[in-house]
Design a protein around this motif. Structure first.
Motif, PDB file in Angstrom:
ATOM      1  N   ARG A  20       0.839  -1.196   0.000  1.00  0.00           N
ATOM      2  CA  ARG A  20       0.000   0.000   0.000  1.00  0.00           C
ATOM      3  C   ARG A  20       0.881   1.255   0.000  1.00  0.00           C
ATOM      4  NH1 ARG A  20      -3.840   0.506   5.015  1.00  0.00           N
ATOM      5  NH2 ARG A  20      -4.528  -1.505   4.157  1.00  0.00           N
ATOM      6  N   GLN A  21       2.042   1.174   0.705  1.00  0.00           N
ATOM      7  CA  GLN A  21       2.922   2.334   0.829  1.00  0.00           C
ATOM      8  C   GLN A  21       3.636   2.669  -0.486  1.00  0.00           C
ATOM      9  OE1 GLN A  21       3.225   4.015   3.704  1.00  0.00           O
ATOM     10  NE2 GLN A  21       5.247   4.953   3.831  1.00  0.00           N
ATOM     11  N   VAL A  22       4.199   1.663  -1.158  1.00  0.00           N
ATOM     12  CA  VAL A  22       5.016   1.924  -2.356  1.00  0.00           C
ATOM     13  C   VAL A  22       4.302   1.571  -3.655  1.00  0.00           C
ATOM     14  CG1 VAL A  22       7.144   1.545  -1.074  1.00  0.00           C
ATOM     15  CG2 VAL A  22       6.139  -0.355  -2.333  1.00  0.00           C
ATOM     16  N   GLY A  23       3.239   0.766  -3.561  1.00  0.00           N
ATOM     17  CA  GLY A  23       2.526   0.344  -4.759  1.00  0.00           C
ATOM     18  C   GLY A  23       3.078  -0.976  -5.291  1.00  0.00           C
ATOM     19  N   GLU A  24       2.198  -1.837  -5.758  1.00  0.00           N
ATOM     20  CA  GLU A  24       2.628  -3.136  -6.276  1.00  0.00           C
ATOM     21  C   GLU A  24       3.535  -2.991  -7.507  1.00  0.00           C
ATOM     22  OE1 GLU A  24      -0.517  -5.844  -7.048  1.00  0.00           O
ATOM     23  OE2 GLU A  24      -1.253  -5.880  -4.977  1.00  0.00           O
ATOM     24  N   GLU A  25       3.273  -1.964  -8.309  1.00  0.00           N
ATOM     25  CA  GLU A  25       4.056  -1.792  -9.546  1.00  0.00           C
ATOM     26  C   GLU A  25       5.533  -1.585  -9.235  1.00  0.00           C
ATOM     27  OE1 GLU A  25       4.581  -2.116 -13.441  1.00  0.00           O
ATOM     28  OE2 GLU A  25       2.673  -2.387 -12.378  1.00  0.00           O
ATOM     29  N   ARG A  26       5.801  -0.840  -8.169  1.00  0.00           N
ATOM     30  CA  ARG A  26       7.206  -0.600  -7.792  1.00  0.00           C
ATOM     31  C   ARG A  26       7.868  -1.912  -7.386  1.00  0.00           C
ATOM     32  NH1 ARG A  26      11.555  -0.678  -7.303  1.00  0.00           N
ATOM     33  NH2 ARG A  26      13.065   0.589  -6.121  1.00  0.00           N
ATOM     34  N   ILE A  27       7.139  -2.762  -6.688  1.00  0.00           N
ATOM     35  CA  ILE A  27       7.691  -4.060  -6.264  1.00  0.00           C
ATOM     36  C   ILE A  27       7.912  -4.957  -7.476  1.00  0.00           C
ATOM     37  CG2 ILE A  27       7.280  -6.133  -4.874  1.00  0.00           C
ATOM     38  CD1 ILE A  27       5.612  -4.375  -2.982  1.00  0.00           C
ATOM     39  N   LYS A  28       6.983  -4.909  -8.450  1.00  0.00           N
ATOM     40  CA  LYS A  28       7.149  -5.723  -9.665  1.00  0.00           C
ATOM     41  C   LYS A  28       8.393  -5.303 -10.448  1.00  0.00           C
ATOM     42  CE  LYS A  28       2.189  -6.645 -10.217  1.00  0.00           C
ATOM     43  NZ  LYS A  28       0.956  -6.338 -10.992  1.00  0.00           N
ATOM     44  N   GLN A  29       8.624  -3.996 -10.526  1.00  0.00           N
ATOM     45  CA  GLN A  29       9.820  -3.517 -11.231  1.00  0.00           C
ATOM     46  C   GLN A  29      11.091  -3.994 -10.538  1.00  0.00           C
ATOM     47  OE1 GLN A  29       9.380   0.728 -11.465  1.00  0.00           O
ATOM     48  NE2 GLN A  29       7.698   0.627 -12.938  1.00  0.00           N
ATOM     49  N   GLU A  30      11.068  -3.957  -9.196  1.00  0.00           N
ATOM     50  CA  GLU A  30      12.221  -4.442  -8.432  1.00  0.00           C
ATOM     51  C   GLU A  30      12.411  -5.940  -8.665  1.00  0.00           C
ATOM     52  OE1 GLU A  30      15.465  -4.199  -5.971  1.00  0.00           O
ATOM     53  OE2 GLU A  30      14.172  -2.497  -6.403  1.00  0.00           O
ATOM     54  N   ALA A  31      11.302  -6.671  -8.749  1.00  0.00           N
ATOM     55  CA  ALA A  31      11.369  -8.116  -8.993  1.00  0.00           C
ATOM     56  C   ALA A  31      11.970  -8.412 -10.366  1.00  0.00           C
ATOM     57  CB  ALA A  31       9.973  -8.727  -8.884  1.00  0.00           C
ATOM     58  N   LEU A  32      11.562  -7.631 -11.366  1.00  0.00           N
ATOM     59  CA  LEU A  32      12.101  -7.816 -12.715  1.00  0.00           C
ATOM     60  C   LEU A  32      13.602  -7.519 -12.758  1.00  0.00           C
ATOM     61  CD1 LEU A  32       9.259  -6.228 -14.857  1.00  0.00           C
ATOM     62  CD2 LEU A  32       9.987  -8.611 -14.936  1.00  0.00           C
ATOM     63  N   GLU A  33      14.011  -6.458 -12.042  1.00  0.00           N
ATOM     64  CA  GLU A  33      15.431  -6.109 -12.012  1.00  0.00           C
ATOM     65  C   GLU A  33      16.271  -7.222 -11.394  1.00  0.00           C
ATOM     66  OE1 GLU A  33      15.906  -2.370 -10.065  1.00  0.00           O
ATOM     67  OE2 GLU A  33      14.659  -1.273 -11.502  1.00  0.00           O
ATOM     68  N   GLY A  34      15.703  -7.925 -10.437  1.00  0.00           N
ATOM     69  CA  GLY A  34      16.432  -9.021  -9.808  1.00  0.00           C
ATOM     70  C   GLY A  34      16.376 -10.299 -10.604  1.00  0.00           C
ATOM     71  N   LEU A  35      15.300 -10.472 -11.342  1.00  0.00           N
ATOM     72  CA  LEU A  35      15.052 -11.740 -12.042  1.00  0.00           C
ATOM     73  C   LEU A  35      15.652 -11.790 -13.440  1.00  0.00           C
ATOM     74  CD1 LEU A  35      13.441 -14.451 -11.909  1.00  0.00           C
ATOM     75  CD2 LEU A  35      11.487 -13.199 -12.837  1.00  0.00           C
ATOM     76  N   MET A  36      15.539 -10.708 -14.182  1.00  0.00           N
ATOM     77  CA  MET A  36      15.830 -10.745 -15.613  1.00  0.00           C
ATOM     78  C   MET A  36      17.296 -10.963 -16.001  1.00  0.00           C
ATOM     79  SD  MET A  36      12.991 -10.879 -16.953  1.00  0.00           S
ATOM     80  CE  MET A  36      13.557 -10.867 -18.661  1.00  0.00           C
ATOM     81  N   PRO A  37      18.292 -10.439 -15.268  1.00  0.00           N
ATOM     82  CA  PRO A  37      19.676 -10.700 -15.692  1.00  0.00           C
ATOM     83  C   PRO A  37      19.975 -12.179 -15.859  1.00  0.00           C
ATOM     84  CG  PRO A  37      19.650  -8.956 -14.071  1.00  0.00           C
ATOM     85  CD  PRO A  37      18.252  -9.497 -14.126  1.00  0.00           C
TER      86      PRO A  37
END
Length: 438
Positions: free
Chosen positions: A56-73
């Protein structure tokens, strides 16, 4: 993980990736925990707030972007390796569909290396101009050596425009002394003066001991605003007139110029060095002509985006070099009535050729199985160190701060090996240059 590839234009491959829901969920949870460490949620210590409050504080979209940054390399590394994609730029995500609890779909564009079609690159014959060492060339070199030992000797006569005069001077403008406009015992070369226009001319025909005034006008573009276009008076005293005396070409000069006993030994050394330079030039020119022929025989379609990147990099490098010399780019463009677009038009062809050269070299290296050994890189460290007057260890220290240097040196080492291979497997026929008619 499911992967499909679609070939787009300009050597771009569209990669459609489907990541299983379990793996995507793990990446999302990891990202949420990481972000929670830095988020302030009222009533909770950092990292201890429930996930729904963090979302609720940062928004799910921000967490998804962080997840992609960790996952995609890791994902992209596997995709590139398994599909043998020859990638030349950083892949970038164009879209994604990330729903919690479902498979994650990601679309990535990957720019691949253009396919090079090599023509003949062995058993070629090229014609190379050879400039023989002539007596005129030997004489010119000896003349330069003589001039290097020129001495200024005091003469008792009026000054000529080829002399040097030793003067005291003091300048005045607007009835005030010019700051920095005075000196004592200053040697001024009248033939190569960088003083205000007209200053040196008025010192011709003067003798030692004369005192007089000269009138000059500062240029309109003079660096000091207060003196631009101003009339000025300089009080002059001539202390001495000196004539440039070029020594004779004799045994005494030979002994000064090096470890030679006689002038004949000096002449033989000059001939030897000129012949060595000739042989080096023959080899370099032969390598260049062979490489030029190999490039002409090869064909490759280079995407416009690739040319644009190279041209922009060349322009930025050019601007940086000018800046290092104290030349302002905007002022230069204004003075020449040019624009970045005008410069880019000229640079693009050079950029295209540079890219083709690089692609052809890499293709030949691949075809011939050329590999770099540690000694190859060590030699480049030594070459760079010699060029800048530093030790190889200092070069290595610099590389640790700027890894791009290592990449550049590695490419240079590959270039050297390919050019050596081409030189060994092709033939150069040398044709003596005809002397210029006088």
């Amino acid at each position: 993980m499911k992967v499909t590839l679609e070939n787009e234009k300009d050597n771009v491959v569209k990669v459609n990736i489907t990541i299983p829901a379990e793996e995507a969920t793990t990446a999302y949870n990891t990202a949420a925990r990481k972000i929670a460490q830095y988020v302030n949620v009222d009533g909770f210590r950092k990292g201890k707030a429930p996930r729904h409050l963090v979302e609720r504080q940062v928004g799910e979209e921000r967490i998804k972007q962080e997840a992609l940054e960790g996952l995609m390399p890791k994902v992209l590394s596997e995709v590139i390796e398994e599909n043998k994609l020859d990638v030349i730029t950083q892949p970038y995500i164009t879209s994604y569909d990330f729903k919690k609890g479902e498979d994650l779909n990601v679309v990535v564009n990957v720019e691949t290396r253009p396919e090079v079609k090599l023509g003949d690159y062995k058993n070629l014959t090229v014609e190379v101009t050879d400039v023989p060492v002539t007596e005129d060339a030997v004489k010119e070199t000896l003349d330069r050596i003589q001039k290097n030992y020129t001495e200024n000797k005091i003469v008792e006569r009026e000054s000529k425009n080829t002399d040097t005069v030793n003067i005291d001077f003091e300048g005045f403008a607007n009835n005030e002394a010019i700051k920095g406009g005075a000196a004592k015992n200053y040697d001024l070369n009248l033939e190569h003066s960088n003083f205000i226009p007209g200053f040196a001319d008025q010192l011709v025909g003067k003798k030692a001991g004369e005192e007089f005034d000269i009138q000059v006008k500062f240029p309109e573009d003079y660096h000091d605003e207060s003196l631009k276009g101003q009339d000025a008076t300089f009080k002059i005293k001539v202390n001495a007139v000196k004539e440039a005396v070029v020594p004779e070409l004799n045994d005494e000069l030979a002994q000064k110029a090096g470890n030679f006993k006689t002038v004949d030994e000096l002449k033989e050394d000059v001939k030897k060095r000129l012949e060595e330079s000739r042989e080096n030039a023959k080899k370099v020119n032969a390598e260049n002509e062979i490489f030029k022929k190999v490039i002409e025989n090869a064909s490759v379609e280079i995407p416009e985006a690739m040319i644009d990147r190279e041209a922009n990099a060349m322009l930025a490098d050019y601007k940086n070099r000018l800046s290092a010399q104290g030349i302002d780019w905007e002022s230069l463009m204004k003075a020449t009535e040019g624009t970045d677009n005008d410069v880019m038009k000229n640079i693009r062809e050079d950029a295209k050729l540079r890219i083709k050269n690089s692609l052809v070299i890499d293709k030949i290296a691949k075809e011939e199985g050329i590999k770099l050994a540690p000694a190859d890189i060590d030699n480049k460290f030594k070459e760079l160190g010699n060029a800048y007057g530093v030790s190889p260890d200092q070069i290595i220290k610099s590389i640790s701060k700027n890894p791009e240097i290592l990449s550049s040196l590695s490419q240079q080492a590959v270039n050297d090996k390919v050019r050596a291979l081409l030189f060994e497997n092709n033939k150069a026929e040398f044709k003596e240059a005809q002397p210029e008619s006088k």
